[in-house]
Design a protein around this motif. Structure first.
Motif, PDB file in Angstrom:
ATOM      1  N   ASN A   1       4.411  -3.507   7.858  1.00  0.00           N
ATOM      2  CA  ASN A   1       3.729  -4.693   8.369  1.00  0.00           C
ATOM      3  C   ASN A   1       2.899  -5.432   7.316  1.00  0.00           C
ATOM      4  OD1 ASN A   1       4.405  -4.384  11.366  1.00  0.00           O
ATOM      5  ND2 ASN A   1       3.485  -2.413  10.892  1.00  0.00           N
ATOM      6  N   CYS A   2       3.154  -5.153   6.042  1.00  0.00           N
ATOM      7  CA  CYS A   2       2.443  -5.837   4.960  1.00  0.00           C
ATOM      8  C   CYS A   2       3.316  -6.877   4.258  1.00  0.00           C
ATOM      9  CB  CYS A   2       1.960  -4.830   3.906  1.00  0.00           C
ATOM     10  SG  CYS A   2       0.819  -3.590   4.526  1.00  0.00           S
ATOM     11  N   GLY A   3       4.626  -6.821   4.510  1.00  0.00           N
ATOM     12  CA  GLY A   3       5.556  -7.660   3.764  1.00  0.00           C
ATOM     13  C   GLY A   3       5.217  -9.132   3.727  1.00  0.00           C
ATOM     14  N   PRO A   4       5.018  -9.775   4.874  1.00  0.00           N
ATOM     15  CA  PRO A   4       4.741 -11.216   4.846  1.00  0.00           C
ATOM     16  C   PRO A   4       3.492 -11.572   4.043  1.00  0.00           C
ATOM     17  CG  PRO A   4       5.379 -10.523   7.050  1.00  0.00           C
ATOM     18  CD  PRO A   4       5.220  -9.268   6.244  1.00  0.00           C
ATOM     19  N   GLN A   5       2.416 -10.793   4.212  1.00  0.00           N
ATOM     20  CA  GLN A   5       1.184 -11.093   3.475  1.00  0.00           C
ATOM     21  C   GLN A   5       1.371 -10.917   1.967  1.00  0.00           C
ATOM     22  OE1 GLN A   5      -2.654  -9.625   5.320  1.00  0.00           O
ATOM     23  NE2 GLN A   5      -1.208  -8.427   6.539  1.00  0.00           N
ATOM     24  N   LEU A   6       2.062  -9.853   1.582  1.00  0.00           N
ATOM     25  CA  LEU A   6       2.277  -9.609   0.153  1.00  0.00           C
ATOM     26  C   LEU A   6       3.225 -10.647  -0.442  1.00  0.00           C
ATOM     27  CD1 LEU A   6       2.494  -5.703   0.111  1.00  0.00           C
ATOM     28  CD2 LEU A   6       0.553  -7.164  -0.488  1.00  0.00           C
ATOM     29  N   ARG A   7       4.186 -11.085   0.359  1.00  0.00           N
ATOM     30  CA  ARG A   7       5.100 -12.123  -0.116  1.00  0.00           C
ATOM     31  C   ARG A   7       4.348 -13.429  -0.398  1.00  0.00           C
ATOM     32  NH1 ARG A   7       8.580 -11.675   3.671  1.00  0.00           N
ATOM     33  NH2 ARG A   7       8.098 -13.497   4.925  1.00  0.00           N
ATOM     34  N   VAL A   8       3.421 -13.775   0.486  1.00  0.00           N
ATOM     35  CA  VAL A   8       2.616 -14.981   0.287  1.00  0.00           C
ATOM     36  C   VAL A   8       1.699 -14.809  -0.913  1.00  0.00           C
ATOM     37  CG1 VAL A   8       0.785 -16.406   1.291  1.00  0.00           C
ATOM     38  CG2 VAL A   8       2.720 -15.699   2.704  1.00  0.00           C
ATOM     39  N   LEU A   9       1.051 -13.652  -1.021  1.00  0.00           N
ATOM     40  CA  LEU A   9       0.144 -13.394  -2.140  1.00  0.00           C
ATOM     41  C   LEU A   9       0.849 -13.543  -3.472  1.00  0.00           C
ATOM     42  CD1 LEU A   9      -2.638 -12.320  -3.202  1.00  0.00           C
ATOM     43  CD2 LEU A   9      -1.653 -10.023  -3.044  1.00  0.00           C
ATOM     44  N   LEU A  10       2.091 -13.030  -3.540  1.00  0.00           N
ATOM     45  CA  LEU A  10       2.839 -13.041  -4.802  1.00  0.00           C
ATOM     46  C   LEU A  10       3.730 -14.276  -4.937  1.00  0.00           C
ATOM     47  CD1 LEU A  10       3.773  -9.248  -4.851  1.00  0.00           C
ATOM     48  CD2 LEU A  10       1.953 -10.397  -6.134  1.00  0.00           C
ATOM     49  N   GLN A  11       3.603 -15.190  -3.980  1.00  0.00           N
ATOM     50  CA  GLN A  11       4.318 -16.472  -4.012  1.00  0.00           C
ATOM     51  C   GLN A  11       5.834 -16.293  -4.128  1.00  0.00           C
ATOM     52  OE1 GLN A  11       2.526 -18.878  -7.117  1.00  0.00           O
ATOM     53  NE2 GLN A  11       0.517 -18.848  -6.145  1.00  0.00           N
ATOM     54  N   ARG A  12       6.365 -15.374  -3.300  1.00  0.00           N
ATOM     55  CA  ARG A  12       7.808 -15.152  -3.276  1.00  0.00           C
ATOM     56  C   ARG A  12       8.436 -15.999  -2.170  1.00  0.00           C
ATOM     57  NH1 ARG A  12       8.789 -14.770  -7.560  1.00  0.00           N
ATOM     58  NH2 ARG A  12      10.938 -14.349  -6.904  1.00  0.00           N
ATOM     59  N   PRO A  13       9.680 -16.415  -2.348  1.00  0.00           N
ATOM     60  CA  PRO A  13      10.339 -17.283  -1.353  1.00  0.00           C
ATOM     61  C   PRO A  13      10.685 -16.534  -0.066  1.00  0.00           C
ATOM     62  CG  PRO A  13      11.871 -16.692  -3.101  1.00  0.00           C
ATOM     63  CD  PRO A  13      10.519 -16.196  -3.540  1.00  0.00           C
ATOM     64  N   ALA A  14      11.026 -17.307   0.966  1.00  0.00           N
ATOM     65  CA  ALA A  14      11.254 -16.742   2.299  1.00  0.00           C
ATOM     66  C   ALA A  14      12.468 -15.836   2.365  1.00  0.00           C
ATOM     67  CB  ALA A  14      11.394 -17.866   3.320  1.00  0.00           C
ATOM     68  N   ASN A  15      13.418 -15.992   1.429  1.00  0.00           N
ATOM     69  CA  ASN A  15      14.622 -15.155   1.467  1.00  0.00           C
ATOM     70  C   ASN A  15      14.395 -13.767   0.884  1.00  0.00           C
ATOM     71  OD1 ASN A  15      14.431 -16.260  -1.220  1.00  0.00           O
ATOM     72  ND2 ASN A  15      16.537 -15.601  -1.572  1.00  0.00           N
ATOM     73  N   GLU A  16      13.203 -13.509   0.366  1.00  0.00           N
ATOM     74  CA  GLU A  16      12.891 -12.199  -0.198  1.00  0.00           C
ATOM     75  C   GLU A  16      12.031 -11.398   0.769  1.00  0.00           C
ATOM     76  OE1 GLU A  16      13.043 -13.480  -4.925  1.00  0.00           O
ATOM     77  OE2 GLU A  16      11.267 -12.481  -4.130  1.00  0.00           O
ATOM     78  N   LYS A  17      12.453 -10.173   1.042  1.00  0.00           N
ATOM     79  CA  LYS A  17      11.741  -9.288   1.951  1.00  0.00           C
ATOM     80  C   LYS A  17      11.336  -8.024   1.200  1.00  0.00           C
ATOM     81  CE  LYS A  17      12.887 -12.105   5.324  1.00  0.00           C
ATOM     82  NZ  LYS A  17      11.904 -13.021   5.940  1.00  0.00           N
ATOM     83  N   LEU A  18      10.093  -7.627   1.329  1.00  0.00           N
ATOM     84  CA  LEU A  18       9.596  -6.458   0.610  1.00  0.00           C
ATOM     85  C   LEU A  18      10.248  -5.183   1.127  1.00  0.00           C
ATOM     86  CD1 LEU A  18       7.629  -5.302  -1.488  1.00  0.00           C
ATOM     87  CD2 LEU A  18       5.933  -5.120   0.346  1.00  0.00           C
ATOM     88  N   LEU A  19      10.829  -4.420   0.222  1.00  0.00           N
ATOM     89  CA  LEU A  19      11.475  -3.165   0.594  1.00  0.00           C
ATOM     90  C   LEU A  19      10.660  -1.952   0.154  1.00  0.00           C
ATOM     91  CD1 LEU A  19      14.086  -1.952   1.848  1.00  0.00           C
ATOM     92  CD2 LEU A  19      14.995  -1.821  -0.483  1.00  0.00           C
ATOM     93  N   LEU A  20      10.092  -2.011  -1.051  1.00  0.00           N
ATOM     94  CA  LEU A  20       9.426  -0.829  -1.597  1.00  0.00           C
ATOM     95  C   LEU A  20       8.309  -1.253  -2.552  1.00  0.00           C
ATOM     96  CD1 LEU A  20      10.003   2.272  -1.327  1.00  0.00           C
ATOM     97  CD2 LEU A  20      11.198   2.117  -3.506  1.00  0.00           C
ATOM     98  N   LEU A  21       7.258  -0.440  -2.593  1.00  0.00           N
ATOM     99  CA  LEU A  21       6.149  -0.662  -3.519  1.00  0.00           C
ATOM    100  C   LEU A  21       5.960   0.617  -4.322  1.00  0.00           C
ATOM    101  CD1 LEU A  21       2.646  -2.169  -2.584  1.00  0.00           C
ATOM    102  CD2 LEU A  21       2.949  -0.407  -4.305  1.00  0.00           C
ATOM    103  N   LEU A  22       5.972   0.488  -5.655  1.00  0.00           N
ATOM    104  CA  LEU A  22       5.829   1.651  -6.520  1.00  0.00           C
ATOM    105  C   LEU A  22       4.638   1.471  -7.460  1.00  0.00           C
ATOM    106  CD1 LEU A  22       9.539   2.195  -7.714  1.00  0.00           C
ATOM    107  CD2 LEU A  22       8.372   3.327  -5.799  1.00  0.00           C
ATOM    108  N   PRO A  23       3.576   2.272  -7.319  1.00  0.00           N
ATOM    109  CA  PRO A  23       2.555   2.315  -8.363  1.00  0.00           C
ATOM    110  C   PRO A  23       3.099   3.173  -9.501  1.00  0.00           C
ATOM    111  CG  PRO A  23       2.017   3.855  -6.626  1.00  0.00           C
ATOM    112  CD  PRO A  23       3.282   3.162  -6.200  1.00  0.00           C
ATOM    113  N   VAL A  24       2.937   2.715 -10.731  1.00  0.00           N
ATOM    114  CA  VAL A  24       3.568   3.400 -11.859  1.00  0.00           C
ATOM    115  C   VAL A  24       2.536   3.706 -12.944  1.00  0.00           C
ATOM    116  CG1 VAL A  24       5.262   3.173 -13.718  1.00  0.00           C
ATOM    117  CG2 VAL A  24       5.812   2.337 -11.416  1.00  0.00           C
ATOM    118  N   GLY A  25       2.557   4.955 -13.416  1.00  0.00           N
ATOM    119  CA  GLY A  25       1.662   5.325 -14.501  1.00  0.00           C
ATOM    120  C   GLY A  25       1.777   6.802 -14.825  1.00  0.00           C
TER     121      GLY A  25
END
Length: 290
Positions: free
Chosen positions: A243-267
């Motif tokens: 339920n975070c996809g739409p907000q994160l898409r707006v925050l990162l200024q991604r277009p409507a055809n992109e849907k968040l699938l996975l988030l990876l913190p890396v280090g």
């Protein structure tokens, strides 16, 4: 008496009709009760995490050519060929490398060379995809402000997920792993990689272009990315921020055809990092030879 006999078939017909109406009404009320009693299927999942592969694009007019080259030139191919002994050795070595992969939630803020991130994403981009549409976008976030905004969005929704959406069984299953809605690693990890699936593309004329098997294609790319990170000595934890996809898409200024699938913190792991003492299923439990 003759009149009664002649009316009998009429009475029988009327009775049959009445019985049929009553039964239909009873069944209809039962169906309504059953429908009300059924809970919606997985109501906690947002639309971004649903696979749209089976839903054809709604385009006006007849189906059009998608703008791909009609005839792609084929070139000679020669793959690497190893001796049997070398194949066994390489496969064993690679297994031993990947068997050390763990989901690490305690990540250091120690800097990671940007070139390494570029290379692992290049590697993920070698993944196969439906009709070679390459339906993925890898958004790399290193700005501290953006990372913290992502953390705020994720933690707000995750608290609701844990308390209301996920259900007691799921929450109890996670207790043994000691996970909760607090995601400190979203601030501390030097990079966050957000993988978006492109559910469709755009033709030169602006119309939608089908991205076949976009969910599966991007999922394969994510698997390759995890292997590439492990190979480079970096660690992560796979996160599907419900339920975070739409907000994160707006925050990162991604277009409507992109849907968040996975988030990876890396280090790198923190010096005092811990992981659950888990074991993996043996080969005989995951492989069937016929």
């Amino acid at each position: 008496m003759a009149l009664f006999s002649s009316l009998t078939p009429v009475f029988i017909a009327i009775i049959c009709v009445l019985v049929g109406v009553i039964m239909k009404k009873t069944n209809g009320e039962k169906e309504k009760r059953d429908t009300k009693s059924k809970h919606p299927s997985r109501p906690w999942v947002d639309e971004d995490l649903k696979d749209g592969t089976d839903h054809p694009l709604e385009e006006e007019g007849e189906e059009e050519w998608q703008g791909l080259e009609e005839n792609v030139a084929h070139v000679p191919f020669s793959g690497e060929r190893y001796s049997e002994a070398e194949m066994i050795k390489r496969s064993q070595t690679f297994y031993e490398l990947l068997s050390k992969r763990r989901s690490v939630r305690f990540l250091s803020d120690e800097p990671v060379p940007r070139e390494v991130i570029d290379n692992v994403i290049r590697t993920a981009g070698t993944s196969p995809s439906g009709a070679h549409t390459e339906p993925w976008t890898f958004v790399v976030v290193q700005d501290p402000y953006l990372k913290h905004k992502i953390r705020e969005i994720v933690e707000e929704e995750e608290e609701i997920n844990y308390k209301k959406r996920m259900g007691d069984r799921w929450v109890n299953d996670l207790k043994r792993l000691r996970t909760n809605w607090i995601k400190e690693y979203l601030d501390t990890a030097p990079y966050l990689i957000l993988i978006f699936k492109q559910v469709y593309g755009r033709l030169p004329n602006g119309k939608k272009k089908t991205h076949y098997y976009n969910e599966i294609s991007v999922s394969i790319a994510c698997g390759i990315l995890l292997a590439a990170l492990q190979n480079a000595g970096l660690y992560t934890v796979t996160s599907t921020p419900l339920n975070c996809g739409p907000q994160l898409r707006v925050l990162l200024q991604r277009p409507a055809n992109e849907k968040l699938l996975l988030l990876l913190p890396v280090g790198y792991p923190k010096k005092d990092a811990t992981v659950p003492a888990l074991t993996r299923k043996p080969l005989e439990d995951i492989m069937v030879v016929v």
